[in-house]
Enzyme design. Structure first.
Site, PDB file in Angstrom:
ATOM      1  CE  LYS A  94      10.339   2.541   4.240  1.00 53.41           C
ATOM      2  NZ  LYS A  94       9.202   1.603   4.152  1.00 53.41           N
ATOM      3  N   GLY A 155       6.348  -7.259   4.235  1.00 52.32           N
ATOM      4  CA  GLY A 155       5.079  -7.945   4.040  1.00 52.32           C
ATOM      5  C   GLY A 155       5.035  -9.384   4.486  1.00 52.32           C
ATOM      6  CB  ALA A 182      10.159  -4.429   6.528  1.00 50.01           C
ATOM      7  N   GLY A 183       8.282  -6.437   8.257  1.00 47.98           N
ATOM      8  CA  GLY A 183       8.260  -7.754   8.869  1.00 47.98           C
ATOM      9  C   GLY A 183       7.326  -7.901  10.053  1.00 47.98           C
ATOM     10  CG  ASN A 204       1.410  -0.576   4.301  1.00 50.29           C
ATOM     11  OD1 ASN A 204       1.743   0.103   3.340  1.00 50.29           O
ATOM     12  ND2 ASN A 204       0.141  -0.912   4.443  1.00 50.29           N
ATOM     13  CB  THR A 205       1.654  -5.979   5.021  1.00 54.16           C
ATOM     14  OG1 THR A 205       2.402  -5.402   3.948  1.00 54.16           O
ATOM     15  CG2 THR A 205       0.856  -7.148   4.493  1.00 54.16           C
TER      16      THR A 205
END
Length: 255
Positions: A94, A155, A182-183, A204-205
Site C-alpha cells: 500500500k 482518521g 481513509a475518512g 482503520n480509525t
C-alpha cells in the site's frame, strides 16, 4: 473480486493500528471477516520486538498488505517498500507518499514516481491517492492495477466528502478495482461507498477508536454487504418532485 490475480471475497480491508490491545485487534479482525489487513513496517522492530504482533496476524490467516505510512518522498516510500517486502514476504504494498502534514493528502507527483519505480521492481502497488481522474490515469499507466481514492483525510471520520468525484472515478475506470481508503467514520459511510459502485473499503480509525471496536467491525462488515447489495439491485435515481406511490385510478369520487 481480484487484486493482482488473487481472489478476494470480503469487501472490507482493515488497518491494524491504534487498537486498545492485541486481543481486541484479533477479535475485531475476526468480526470484520476481512481477508486483508494493512500493516506498517514500523510495527516490526529490527530486534524482533514486533514478533508477537506479527505472529498474531499469521494465526488469523489474512493477506498482509504492508504500507509506507509516514513517508513524505518517493525515495523514502520506495526504500520502505523494499524493506517491507523483505520482512513480510509479499510483493503487495500500500503506497503512501504524504504531501501535506495537516490533511495527510497524498503528494500525487511523488506517488506516481514511486509507483512507477515499484511496479518496475515487481511490486503490486495499491496507491493511496486522491479522487482526481488524471492522477488515476497516470497511476494506471505506471503499472497500478488497483486505485485507492480517499473519502476524506485519514482518521477524520468525515465520510465521503466528494461522492460525485468517486462516482466519476467509477465511470472512468470501469475495469479497475477501486477501494475507498481513509475518512470513513460510520457504517453509513461505508454503505454509501459501496452504493456508488466501489469494490471495497479500507478503514482503520473508525473501528480501532470506537467505544466497541469488535462491535463496530461487525457493523462495518454488515454495512458493506448491504451497500453492495443495494448497488447490485440498481436503486432509483433521486427526483426533484414527489411521485405518488398509490395510483389515482380507483379513488372514490365525491359528488
Amino acid at each position: 473480486m481480484q487484486f493482482y490475480g488473487t481472489d478476494i471475497t470480503s469487501r472490507l480491508l482493515l488497518g491494524t493500528a491504534q487498537y486498545p490491545s492485541p486481543k481486541i485487534l484479533s477479535a475485531a479482525i475476526r468480526a470484520s471477516a476481512t481477508q486483508i489487513v494493512t500493516v506498517s513496517l514500523r510495527r516490526e522492530g529490527a530486534d524482533g520486538s514486533g514478533e508477537g504482533f506479527w505472529q498474531s496476524l499469521r494465526e488469523l490467516d489474512c493477506h498482509i498488505l504492508p504500507n509506507t505510512a509516514g513517508c513524505h518522498t518517493a525515495q523514502e516510500a520506495v526504500t520502505t517498500a523494499q524493506m517491507a517486502r523483505e520482512v513480510f514476504g509479499t510483493n503487495w504494498i500500500k503506497l503512501e507518499v504524504i504531501g501535506h502534514s495537516d490533511t495527510l493528502q497524498p503528494d500525487v507527483f511523488g506517488l506516481v514516481e514511486a509507483a512507477r519505480v515499484l511496479a518496475q521492481d515487481g511490486f503490486q502497488v495499491f496507491p493511496y491517492t486522491t479522487d482526481d481522474l488524471v492522477v488515476g490515469e497516470k497511476l494506471v499507466d505506471a503499472g497500478c492495477e488497483v486505485l485507492m481514492p480517499w473519502g476524506a483525510p485519514i482518521g477524520s471520520g468525515q465520510g465521503l466528502r466528494n461522492p460525485d468525484a468517486l462516482r466519476a472515478m467509477r465511470a472512468h475506470f470501469p475495469d479497475i478495482p477501486l477501494i475507498v481508503d481513509a475518512g470513513i467514520g460510520r457504517p453509513s459511510d461505508a454503505a454509501q461507498a459501496m452504493e456508488l459502485g466501489m469494490d471495497a473499503v479500507l478503514l482503520n480509525t473508525a473501528v480501532a477508536k470506537a467505544g466497541d471496536p469488535v462491535g463496530m467491525a461487525a457493523a462495518m462488515r454488515q454495512a458493506i454487504d448491504a451497500g453492495l447489495a443495494g448497488f447490485i439491485a440498481d436503486p432509483i435515481e433521486p427526483r426533484d418532485m414527489a411521485v405518488p406511490s398509490t395510483p389515482i385510478l380507483g379513488m372514490a369520487e365525491l359528488i
